[in-house]
Design a protein around this motif. Sequence first.
Motif: not given
Length: 102
Positions: A20, A63, A67
């Motif tokens: 990510h 955040r 994810r």
Amino acid sequence: MRACVFCEIIAGRKAAGVVHADDSVVAILDHKPATVGHVLVIPRVHMTGSAEADDAVGTAIWRAARRVSGALRASGLRCDGVTCRWPTGRPPARMSSTFTCT
């Protein structure tokens, strides 16, 4: 003083398994995983502990953590749960949050 390995990864000068990335953080597979699905979420801004993280950095880490943990659970890995660790850091360590399947 030794170069920060996380800064080298973020700058693209050192290879890592990025899972990510956004404007605030990068999440990578740990190169010496403690368990399956061991991921580090690293702020793009160098800091040595959570006391240096302002609300924006903390929010960005959380955040990304949501994810990454969702992706771990959906990945098919044996993952009954996800553990999150938020280290306080000790120089010359660099702050990162760790996520592993449990």
